[in-house]
Design a protein around this motif. Sequence first.
Motif, short mmCIF file in Angstrom:
data_model
loop_
_atom_site.label_atom_id
_atom_site.label_comp_id
_atom_site.label_asym_id
_atom_site.label_seq_id
_atom_site.Cartn_x
_atom_site.Cartn_y
_atom_site.Cartn_z
N CYS A 266 0.84 -1.21 0.00
CA CYS A 266 0.00 0.00 0.00
C CYS A 266 0.87 1.25 0.00
N HIS A 267 2.01 1.21 0.70
CA HIS A 267 2.92 2.36 0.65
C HIS A 267 3.50 2.55 -0.75
N ALA A 268 3.85 1.43 -1.38
CA ALA A 268 4.39 1.53 -2.74
C ALA A 268 3.38 2.21 -3.65
N MET A 269 2.11 1.81 -3.53
CA MET A 269 1.07 2.39 -4.39
C MET A 269 0.76 3.84 -3.98
N GLU A 270 0.77 4.11 -2.67
CA GLU A 270 0.43 5.47 -2.23
C GLU A 270 1.50 6.48 -2.64
N HIS A 271 2.75 6.10 -2.55
CA HIS A 271 3.80 7.07 -2.91
C HIS A 271 3.65 7.53 -4.36
N GLU A 272 3.12 6.64 -5.19
CA GLU A 272 2.86 7.04 -6.58
C GLU A 272 1.73 8.07 -6.64
N LEU A 273 0.68 7.85 -5.87
CA LEU A 273 -0.43 8.82 -5.86
C LEU A 273 0.06 10.19 -5.41
N GLU A 354 -5.81 8.19 -15.59
CA GLU A 354 -4.82 8.56 -16.60
C GLU A 354 -3.39 8.05 -16.35
N HIS A 355 -2.96 7.91 -15.11
CA HIS A 355 -1.57 7.50 -14.87
C HIS A 355 -1.45 6.11 -14.23
N PHE A 356 -2.55 5.36 -14.17
CA PHE A 356 -2.52 4.10 -13.42
C PHE A 356 -1.41 3.16 -13.89
N GLU A 357 -1.22 3.05 -15.21
CA GLU A 357 -0.22 2.09 -15.71
C GLU A 357 1.20 2.49 -15.27
N GLU A 358 1.54 3.78 -15.47
CA GLU A 358 2.90 4.22 -15.08
C GLU A 358 3.09 4.07 -13.56
N MET A 359 2.05 4.45 -12.82
CA MET A 359 2.18 4.38 -11.35
C MET A 359 2.38 2.93 -10.91
N ALA A 360 1.63 2.03 -11.52
CA ALA A 360 1.72 0.62 -11.13
C ALA A 360 3.10 0.05 -11.47
N LEU A 376 2.27 -9.53 -6.03
CA LEU A 376 1.48 -8.67 -6.91
C LEU A 376 2.29 -8.25 -8.12
N THR A 377 1.63 -8.20 -9.27
CA THR A 377 2.24 -7.69 -10.50
C THR A 377 1.72 -6.28 -10.75
N ALA A 378 2.34 -5.61 -11.73
CA ALA A 378 1.87 -4.27 -12.08
C ALA A 378 0.40 -4.32 -12.54
N GLU A 379 0.02 -5.39 -13.22
CA GLU A 379 -1.39 -5.52 -13.66
C GLU A 379 -2.32 -5.59 -12.44
N ASP A 380 -1.88 -6.32 -11.42
CA ASP A 380 -2.69 -6.38 -10.20
C ASP A 380 -2.87 -4.97 -9.62
N LEU A 381 -1.78 -4.21 -9.61
CA LEU A 381 -1.84 -2.88 -8.99
C LEU A 381 -2.81 -1.97 -9.74
N VAL A 382 -2.82 -2.08 -11.06
CA VAL A 382 -3.76 -1.27 -11.84
C VAL A 382 -5.19 -1.61 -11.40
N LYS A 383 -5.46 -2.89 -11.20
CA LYS A 383 -6.82 -3.29 -10.81
C LYS A 383 -7.16 -2.74 -9.41
N ILE A 384 -6.16 -2.72 -8.54
CA ILE A 384 -6.42 -2.18 -7.19
C ILE A 384 -6.71 -0.68 -7.29
N TYR A 385 -5.91 0.03 -8.09
CA TYR A 385 -6.19 1.47 -8.28
C TYR A 385 -7.60 1.67 -8.82
N GLN A 386 -7.98 0.81 -9.78
CA GLN A 386 -9.32 0.96 -10.38
C GLN A 386 -10.42 0.75 -9.33
#
Length: 389
Positions: A266-273, A354-360, A376-386
């Motif tokens: 979650c920190h990895a994903m949040e730092h991108e946001l 708009e930036h989900f793929e790069e962020m993931a 988790l893969t980058a594809e998984d992360l995109v789905k979580i962002y969605q």
Amino acid sequence: MLNYIHNIPTRLYFGKGQISHLTEVLEPFGKNVLLTYGGGSIRKTGLYDTVMALLKEGGFAVTELSGIAPNPRIESVYEGVRLCKEHHINVILAVGGGSTIDCSKAIAVGRYYEGDDLWQMICSSRPGRKALPLVDVLTIAATGSEFDPGGVITNLSTNEKLGAMLTYPAASICDPTYTFTVPKDQTAAGSADIMSHIIEGYFSRTPDSDLSDGIAETVLKSVMKNAPIAIREPDNYSARANLMADASVACSHIPEYGKQSTGWPCHAMEHELSAYYDITHGVGLAILTPRWMRYILQKDPSATERFVRFARNVMGLEGTDEAALAQAGIDALEAYFKSTGIPMTLSELKIGTEHFEEMAAHANRGGRLDHAYVPLTAEDLVKIYQACL
Ligand code: NZQ
Ligand code: ZN
């Protein structure tokens, strides 16, 4: 239970009135102090005057670096390093929250960094680098920066927000009364951050570290008990004190002793946001955490057992249908975050896809989440962002 090494060199002065130790703590390092702080809350609360009076009485020469922003910028690090060199600074005194302390850690290491590119210093972080001594006076319960070596610095020009191993504070003064003025939204966000630091390690593939799990569950319950009180009654000492103590322990890695590391998804994903949208760290975490939980539970049902433990031991739920209980625990966590007033969707923060793929891709650089509780893969992360929209 896995091996671990305990080495936290920070002296923590916890409680009302501990500021009385400030000059004795600074004295051994020298007389030239760089005082760092944020956007001005310490001036409004009077803490600035208290600190300056003590420094004056102690005969310290003070240089100031103010305006350190939440999600502190690399530009402030450059400015701080410049001031340290120009004024022959012996010690940095950070007065504020995680942003001020993190920026000050980067300045402390940057002072001795060989090379001009301080962003490169953040990118290539490693522990044990030479640094100026750092003392801090904490004003918000959240990151645990007062009791860990990490610092998170943002480079808005490259949309990067990176955590680096920098330096431990030599001493941290943690007086809960200084957090009475933290606004409701920051109290809620800071509390979500504390909880996330625990949750990131609690969901690990090491099932038998009783000490860590017990500490983790206690901290989570303490935050959920005390944050609503602090939001309702900002000057409730007991609530503020418990949150402050919880914060320091939560990010100290003590609640992960003996456990396999997880990459902190979650920190990895949040730092991108935060890097793309400059949002408040704890808000991003509260939005992401329940969605990440639902996603991994569905991806790997073997996670059910731990979610059941979470539902029972943390959220206080009962029941014999394990699948239902696991889901109910997640729902209860989401409802709790909502009750503290945190906006619980990315849409409310005006964040789109708009930036989900790069962020993931960036969040999972180097296969960082290959060893997460559920990999988790980058594809998984995109789905979580969605799922957070
Ligand atoms: O800037 P000022 O005017 O001081 O106002 C701050 C800021 O607007 C305000 N505030 C702080 N104490 C206050 C107060 N307002 C009134 N009264 C007080 N007593 O609160 C706002 C947020 O401050 P900030 O320092 O940004 O908060 P926090 O402690 O949550 O720090 C967030 C930063 O730390 C990083 C985050 O990513 C983010 O950049 N993190 C650092 C970690 C670490 N070092 O270990 C780990 C965390 O996971 C996190 O990533
Ligand atoms: Zn955090």
